[in-house]
Design a protein around this motif. Structure first.
Motif, PDB file in Angstrom:
ATOM      1  N   ALA A  56     -37.711  45.888  42.808  1.00 54.13           N
ATOM      2  CA  ALA A  56     -36.705  45.230  43.639  1.00 54.13           C
ATOM      3  C   ALA A  56     -37.040  43.771  43.939  1.00 54.13           C
ATOM      4  N   ALA A  57     -38.088  43.251  43.335  1.00 56.06           N
ATOM      5  CA  ALA A  57     -38.535  41.885  43.642  1.00 56.06           C
ATOM      6  C   ALA A  57     -37.422  40.872  43.404  1.00 56.06           C
ATOM      7  N   ASP A  58     -37.353  39.921  44.303  1.00 58.19           N
ATOM      8  CA  ASP A  58     -36.391  38.835  44.197  1.00 58.19           C
ATOM      9  C   ASP A  58     -36.873  37.857  43.128  1.00 58.19           C
ATOM     10  N   GLU A  59     -36.047  37.596  42.148  1.00 55.39           N
ATOM     11  CA  GLU A  59     -36.426  36.709  41.061  1.00 55.39           C
ATOM     12  C   GLU A  59     -35.770  35.340  41.190  1.00 55.39           C
ATOM     13  N   TYR A  60     -35.353  34.980  42.403  1.00 55.79           N
ATOM     14  CA  TYR A  60     -34.664  33.709  42.617  1.00 55.79           C
ATOM     15  C   TYR A  60     -35.550  32.523  42.250  1.00 55.79           C
ATOM     16  N   GLY A  61     -36.814  32.577  42.617  1.00 57.02           N
ATOM     17  CA  GLY A  61     -37.723  31.465  42.319  1.00 57.02           C
ATOM     18  C   GLY A  61     -37.819  31.202  40.833  1.00 57.02           C
ATOM     19  N   ASP A  62     -37.972  32.262  40.058  1.00 57.76           N
ATOM     20  CA  ASP A  62     -38.037  32.117  38.598  1.00 57.76           C
ATOM     21  C   ASP A  62     -36.735  31.554  38.048  1.00 57.76           C
ATOM     22  N   TRP A  63     -35.612  32.059  38.563  1.00 60.51           N
ATOM     23  CA  TRP A  63     -34.306  31.579  38.116  1.00 60.51           C
ATOM     24  C   TRP A  63     -34.155  30.091  38.430  1.00 60.51           C
ATOM     25  N   LEU A  64     -34.537  29.710  39.653  1.00 56.64           N
ATOM     26  CA  LEU A  64     -34.390  28.322  40.072  1.00 56.64           C
ATOM     27  C   LEU A  64     -35.203  27.394  39.176  1.00 56.64           C
ATOM     28  N   LEU A  65     -36.433  27.768  38.892  1.00 56.50           N
ATOM     29  CA  LEU A  65     -37.267  26.951  38.010  1.00 56.50           C
ATOM     30  C   LEU A  65     -36.687  26.874  36.598  1.00 56.50           C
ATOM     31  N   ALA A  66     -36.057  27.940  36.148  1.00 60.09           N
ATOM     32  CA  ALA A  66     -35.454  27.951  34.818  1.00 60.09           C
ATOM     33  C   ALA A  66     -34.247  27.016  34.741  1.00 60.09           C
ATOM     34  N   GLN A  67     -33.668  26.654  35.881  1.00 60.71           N
ATOM     35  CA  GLN A  67     -32.497  25.782  35.903  1.00 60.71           C
ATOM     36  C   GLN A  67     -32.862  24.313  35.769  1.00 60.71           C
ATOM     37  N   ARG A  68     -34.138  24.002  35.829  1.00 67.37           N
ATOM     38  CA  ARG A  68     -34.588  22.610  35.758  1.00 67.37           C
ATOM     39  C   ARG A  68     -34.060  21.957  34.474  1.00 67.37           C
ATOM     40  N   GLY A  69     -33.429  20.823  34.646  1.00 69.11           N
ATOM     41  CA  GLY A  69     -32.925  20.078  33.498  1.00 69.11           C
ATOM     42  C   GLY A  69     -31.567  20.537  32.997  1.00 69.11           C
ATOM     43  N   THR A  70     -30.942  21.499  33.644  1.00 66.57           N
ATOM     44  CA  THR A  70     -29.647  21.986  33.163  1.00 66.57           C
ATOM     45  C   THR A  70     -28.479  21.211  33.750  1.00 66.57           C
ATOM     46  N   VAL A  71     -28.725  20.433  34.779  1.00 68.44           N
ATOM     47  CA  VAL A  71     -27.662  19.613  35.369  1.00 68.44           C
ATOM     48  C   VAL A  71     -27.776  18.217  34.769  1.00 68.44           C
ATOM     49  N   SER A  72     -26.676  17.700  34.312  1.00 70.53           N
ATOM     50  CA  SER A  72     -26.658  16.379  33.688  1.00 70.53           C
ATOM     51  C   SER A  72     -27.170  15.318  34.655  1.00 70.53           C
ATOM     52  N   LYS A  73     -27.999  14.434  34.157  1.00 68.39           N
ATOM     53  CA  LYS A  73     -28.507  13.330  34.988  1.00 68.39           C
ATOM     54  C   LYS A  73     -27.386  12.355  35.336  1.00 68.39           C
ATOM     55  N   GLU A  74     -26.296  12.430  34.607  1.00 65.73           N
ATOM     56  CA  GLU A  74     -25.145  11.565  34.841  1.00 65.73           C
ATOM     57  C   GLU A  74     -24.260  12.063  35.988  1.00 65.73           C
ATOM     58  N   LEU A  75     -24.470  13.275  36.453  1.00 64.34           N
ATOM     59  CA  LEU A  75     -23.651  13.855  37.522  1.00 64.34           C
ATOM     60  C   LEU A  75     -23.881  13.106  38.815  1.00 64.34           C
TER      61      LEU A  75
END
Length: 103
Positions: free
Chosen positions: A80-99
Motif C-alpha cells: 500500500a506504499a504511496d509512490e507519489y515521491g517516485d512519480w514526482l521525480l519521474a516528472q522532472r523535465g516533462t514540463v516545457s521550459k517555455e511554459l
C-alpha cells in the motif's frame, strides 16, 4: 473505524493504538483487504531470521504481538506504499521550459 478513501478496517485488523504509525498500518491493512490480498486461507509460511531488537521495537511501535501479524502488516505496508515521491521525480523535465508559470 473509518479509514481514508472509504476503506473500512476489518475487525481482525484492529488493535490498540500506540503511535501514529499504527494508523498507517491500519490503512495499509485496509487497502490490502479491499484489494482482496487478505482473503483466503493462510497457506504460505514465511520464515526469516531477524535481529531480536528489530522485532521487539517493531512490536512495541505497532502494538502487534504476533510474529505472523507483524509480518502481514509489514507486507501490507509495502503493498500500500504511496509512490507519489517516485512519480514526482519521474516528472522532472516533462514540463516545457517555455511554459509561462508567472501569475
Amino acid at each position: 473505524m473509518a479509514a481514508p478513501f472509504g476503506f473500512q478496517i476489518p475487525r481482525s485488523a484492529k488493535r490498540s493504538k500506540t503511535t501514529a504509525s499504527s494508523n498507517r498500518l491500519d490503512d495499509a491493512l485496509s487497502i490490502a483487504e479491499q484489494q482482496g490480498l487478505l482473503s483466503g486461507g493462510r497457506t504460505l509460511t514465511v520464515r526469516g531470521r531477524m535481529p531480536s531488537l528489530l522485532v521487539e521495537q517493531a512490536k512495541k511501535k505497532t502494538g502487534i504481538q504476533s510474529d505472523s501479524k507483524l509480518i502481514e502488516a509489514a507486507l501490507a505496508n509495502i503493498v500500500a506504499a504511496d509512490e507519489y515521491g517516485d512519480w514526482l521525480l519521474a516528472q522532472r523535465g516533462t514540463v516545457s521550459k517555455e511554459l509561462d508559470l508567472e501569475f
